[in-house]
Design a protein around this motif. Structure first.
Motif, PDB file in Angstrom:
ATOM      1  N   ASN A   1      -5.710   7.883   7.578  1.00 34.50           N
ATOM      2  CA  ASN A   1      -4.971   8.039   6.321  1.00 34.50           C
ATOM      3  C   ASN A   1      -3.559   8.561   6.588  1.00 34.50           C
ATOM      4  O   ASN A   1      -2.573   8.089   6.001  1.00 34.50           O
ATOM      5  CB  ASN A   1      -5.738   8.983   5.394  1.00 34.50           C
ATOM      6  CG  ASN A   1      -5.094   9.101   4.021  1.00 34.50           C
ATOM      7  OD1 ASN A   1      -4.760   8.103   3.382  1.00 34.50           O
ATOM      8  ND2 ASN A   1      -4.884  10.334   3.575  1.00 34.50           N
ATOM      9  N   TYR A   2      -3.456   9.546   7.492  1.00 34.89           N
ATOM     10  CA  TYR A   2      -2.136  10.101   7.839  1.00 34.89           C
ATOM     11  C   TYR A   2      -1.271   9.031   8.499  1.00 34.89           C
ATOM     12  O   TYR A   2      -0.086   8.887   8.204  1.00 34.89           O
ATOM     13  CB  TYR A   2      -2.308  11.292   8.774  1.00 34.89           C
ATOM     14  CG  TYR A   2      -1.006  12.000   9.081  1.00 34.89           C
ATOM     15  CD1 TYR A   2      -0.546  13.034   8.275  1.00 34.89           C
ATOM     16  CD2 TYR A   2      -0.226  11.608  10.175  1.00 34.89           C
ATOM     17  CE1 TYR A   2       0.644  13.671   8.556  1.00 34.89           C
ATOM     18  CE2 TYR A   2       0.969  12.234  10.463  1.00 34.89           C
ATOM     19  CZ  TYR A   2       1.397  13.271   9.640  1.00 34.89           C
ATOM     20  OH  TYR A   2       2.596  13.887   9.903  1.00 34.89           O
TER      21      TYR A   2
ATOM     22  N   ASP B   1      -1.500   5.719   8.225  1.00 33.84           N
ATOM     23  CA  ASP B   1      -1.121   4.696   7.259  1.00 33.84           C
ATOM     24  C   ASP B   1       0.051   5.145   6.401  1.00 33.84           C
ATOM     25  O   ASP B   1       0.925   4.331   6.042  1.00 33.84           O
ATOM     26  CB  ASP B   1      -2.314   4.347   6.357  1.00 33.84           C
ATOM     27  CG  ASP B   1      -3.433   3.645   7.127  1.00 33.84           C
ATOM     28  OD1 ASP B   1      -3.151   3.134   8.230  1.00 33.84           O
ATOM     29  OD2 ASP B   1      -4.580   3.633   6.630  1.00 33.84           O
ATOM     30  N   LYS B   2       0.111   6.436   6.075  1.00 35.64           N
ATOM     31  CA  LYS B   2       1.159   6.948   5.185  1.00 35.64           C
ATOM     32  C   LYS B   2       2.463   7.251   5.927  1.00 35.64           C
ATOM     33  O   LYS B   2       3.543   7.217   5.316  1.00 35.64           O
ATOM     34  CB  LYS B   2       0.688   8.226   4.482  1.00 35.64           C
ATOM     35  CG  LYS B   2      -0.380   7.981   3.421  1.00 35.64           C
ATOM     36  CD  LYS B   2      -0.778   9.306   2.748  1.00 35.64           C
ATOM     37  CE  LYS B   2      -1.799   9.070   1.649  1.00 35.64           C
ATOM     38  NZ  LYS B   2      -2.219  10.351   1.011  1.00 35.64           N
ATOM     39  N   ASN B   3       2.373   7.549   7.218  1.00 37.25           N
ATOM     40  CA  ASN B   3       3.556   8.072   7.896  1.00 37.25           C
ATOM     41  C   ASN B   3       4.087   7.220   9.049  1.00 37.25           C
ATOM     42  O   ASN B   3       5.144   7.529   9.597  1.00 37.25           O
ATOM     43  CB  ASN B   3       3.237   9.477   8.442  1.00 37.25           C
ATOM     44  CG  ASN B   3       2.957  10.465   7.331  1.00 37.25           C
ATOM     45  OD1 ASN B   3       3.870  10.958   6.672  1.00 37.25           O
ATOM     46  ND2 ASN B   3       1.677  10.757   7.115  1.00 37.25           N
TER      47      ASN B   3
END
Length: 622
Positions: free
Chosen positions: A274-275, A277-279
């Motif tokens: 998740n981290y 994918d976002k960053n």
């Protein structure tokens, strides 16, 4: 180390049976092997025996390893009598006894001193050591101990070829015990043993000198005889220390722990992903996102824990409630093949009772169930009783029918969906529906027969060996169903664990009578084991009345103690004499005297016979 298996894999017909199997069997170790039907238990045994070769891995056996193997239903053919066949085991020992007599005769005729005399003396000395090490003069005692314990006390002169399959399998086991191999491999050894023989075998195996590797569905037997469990599941093997009961606890703990570890890792992976994918696309955070990518790449992924197939789920119910007294047996006489099984048997059964019928093989347990159904004049059936029977031979099934037909033809009012659902719940699925009944395995036939039994909705169920052919998950599913059954249950079983879980009362067929014990199976077996001891135990002070043993009882107890002490002294003296004779026989100058050797041997044999009698008397008195 007796056997070491390292990273073994085996396939059959392109289907992988198991892989990455690794374990060792050590000297004197007791190991139980469990797993579902078709998981590869017998295959693993054949790899150890060398009858099959592994696709991968190595199997190393100790040099000169002597293996004794009891196949499931594996007896043997012989025109010998039972006793003569067992004496074949000790052929070398018996020949040695004959040979020393011959050598002693030659020595008595040899000139002293001479080369011939010296050679004969050396041979006799060597042979005496062999006789002592092998207990050659105790051969008949060993044979009788095992034969009597295994239920052959009255069959010494029976010709083996005339015996039943079950008797031959039991005799094969007796022979293996006498052979005392380095490793004893037993595949379902309890199938043809009655309860008293099972108790004897369990005690005998506790003192067995070699290693034991046993495949068994008998959970009581595993609890009593093994100290390590190997389980084959999902093509992998896992080891657990302890007996079967300990395995159940450890398996549950391991499953819970593996699941928690897997879920924790999956949660961590999800957070990292998740981290990322976002960053990953942001210039300011791309570096930290790349760091997490590397962290994911280095992570050793945990395998999702195997979820075993859902075990069969049986449900027994009925539509009509019978009167409270469902069965009355008064003065029942049963005879089969000229043998009186039951003479004047009496038994009353009330609604809702769960009764196990036990007794030695051939006592008449199955016959009793059949007589209840036949309407014997001595059997009075209560009003609104509806019987349903489970036959251990599943002879009531039509072999030419398909699985689907067999159930549907019996209950034409059910829809096909309902029939399929009932069969699936009992462990028979879509791929089994069109199989012919005659092509089914023993376990599949048992599940079909239990499904048929369910649908009959009897309020009094009679079951003859219902756990035969069922694997452990299926047995446990049947146990849950019968515990929840609100009707009456009368069943015959050799599965002591099953009896202990289900039965609230025990009926034993013994001495031609139906002897009822109201209480748990453990209580029943404890009573049986201590029956002799109860008569000789001192009477304890009464908690309520404060009364002590009478003067007469105390006098009898003192007399008994004195008798035991006298027996102990007599045994000690005879054992001392026996040791002295063995020391004399080992001396070359004594061994050279043929006449004296014969006298000493005869005296030793007489002492052994006296000791056998004294040991027996002593065990009864204590």
């Amino acid at each position: 180390m007796l056997v070491t298996i390292d990273n073994a894999a085996f396939s059959y017909g392109g289907n992988l049976i198991f892989e990455n199997v690794a374990f060792a069997l050590n000297e004197g170790e007791r190991v139980g092997l469990i797993g579902g039907n078709g998981e590869g238990k017998t295959t693993l045994i054949k790899l150890i025996l060398g009858e099959l070769e592994a696709d991968l891995g190595t199997i190393i056996k100790k040099n000169g390893l002597k293996i004794g193997y009891l196949e499931q239903n594996g007896g043997y053919a012989s025109g010998n009598t039972v006793y003569a066949e067992m004496r074949e085991v000790f052929k070398e020992e018996l020949c040695a006894v004959e040979k020393i007599s011959s050598l002693s005769a030659q020595l008595s005729d040899a000139v002293f001193p001479s080369r011939e005399y010296d050679v004969l003396s050396a041979k006799i000395e060597s042979l005496n050591k062999f006789l002592s090490a092998r207990d050659c003069f105790d051969v008949d005692v060993k044979i009788k101990t095992v034969l009597n314990g295994m239920g052959f006390s009255s069959m010494y002169e029976r010709v083996i070829d005339s015996m039943s399959g079950g008797e031959k399998t039991r005799l094969k086991l007796a022979r293996l015990l006498l052979e005392s191999p380095d490793l004893l491999i037993l595949d379902e050894p309890t199938n043809h043993l009655d309860i008293s023989t099972l108790f004897w075998l369990e005690e005998y195996l506790q003192s067995f000198g070699g290693g034991i590797f046993v495949v068994s569905h008998d959970r009581y037997f595993l609890d009593k005889t093994v100290n390590r469990i190997l389980e084959i599941e999902n093509k992998r093997l896992t080891a657990f220390s302890g007996n079967y009961s300990k395995y159940k606890l450890l398996k549950e703990e391991l499953t819970v722990r593996r699941l928690k570890e897997y879920e924790a890792q999956q949660e961590e992976i999800a957070k990292l992903q998740n981290y990322i994918d976002k960053n990953i696309v942001r210039a300011s955070t791309a570096k930290s996102a790349q760091s997490r990518v590397k962290q994911l790449e280095k992570m050793e992924l945990k395998e999702k824990p195997f979820t075993p197939p859902k075990p069969p789920s049986f449900v027994f119910g009925y539509d009509v409630q019978p009167y409270e007294r469902v069965l009355e047996i008064n003065g029942l006489n049963l005879e089969r093949g000229g043998k009186q099984l039951i003479n004047g048997g009496n038994l009353n059964v009330k609604r809702g009772e769960k009764i196990a019928v036990v007794g030695e093989n051939g006592a008449g347990k199955t016959t009793l169930l059949k007589e209840i159904l036949k309407g014997n004049p001595a059997v009075k059936v209560g009003r609104f009783v509806k019987f349903a029977l489970y036959d251990q031979e599943t002879a009531n099934l039509n072999g030419s029918n398909s699985v689907l037909q067999e159930l549907w033809e019996r209950h034409v009012g059910l829809t096909q969906t309902e029939v399929r659902s009932a069969l699936a719940r009992c462990g028979l699925f879509a791929e089994d529906m069109e199989k012919s009944v005659e092509s089914l395995s023993g376990g599949e036939r048992a599940k079909l027969a239990l499904c048929v039994l369910e649908c009959e909705r009897g309020n009094v169920i009679l079951m003859d060996e219902p756990t035969n052919h069922l694997d452990l998950p299926a047995r446990e599913g049947l146990e849950r169903a019968l515990k929840n059954f609100g009707g009456t249950l009368i069943f015959v079983s050799h599965d002591r664990y099953f009896i202990s879980v289900i039965a609230e009362s025990i009926v034993e067929i013994a001495d031609g009578k139906l002897n009822r014990f109201d209480g748990s199976y453990d209580g029943f077996t404890a009573q049986k084991k201590s029956a002799r001891q109860i008569e000789t135990q001192p009477v304890k002070k009464s908690e309520n009345s404060g009364a002590y043993r009478s003067k007469k009882e105390r006098a009898e107890e003192e007399k008994k103690k004195q008798l035991v002490k006298n027996l102990e002294n007599e045994i000690s003296e005879l054992e001392r004499e026996e040791d002295e004779i063995n020391k004399l026989l080992s001396q070359p100058e004594i061994a050279a005297d043929y006449v004296r050797v014969n006298k000493l041997i005869k005296k030793s044999e007489g002492i052994k016979l006296q000791l056998d009698g004294l040991y027996s008397k002593y065990s009864e008195m204590i």
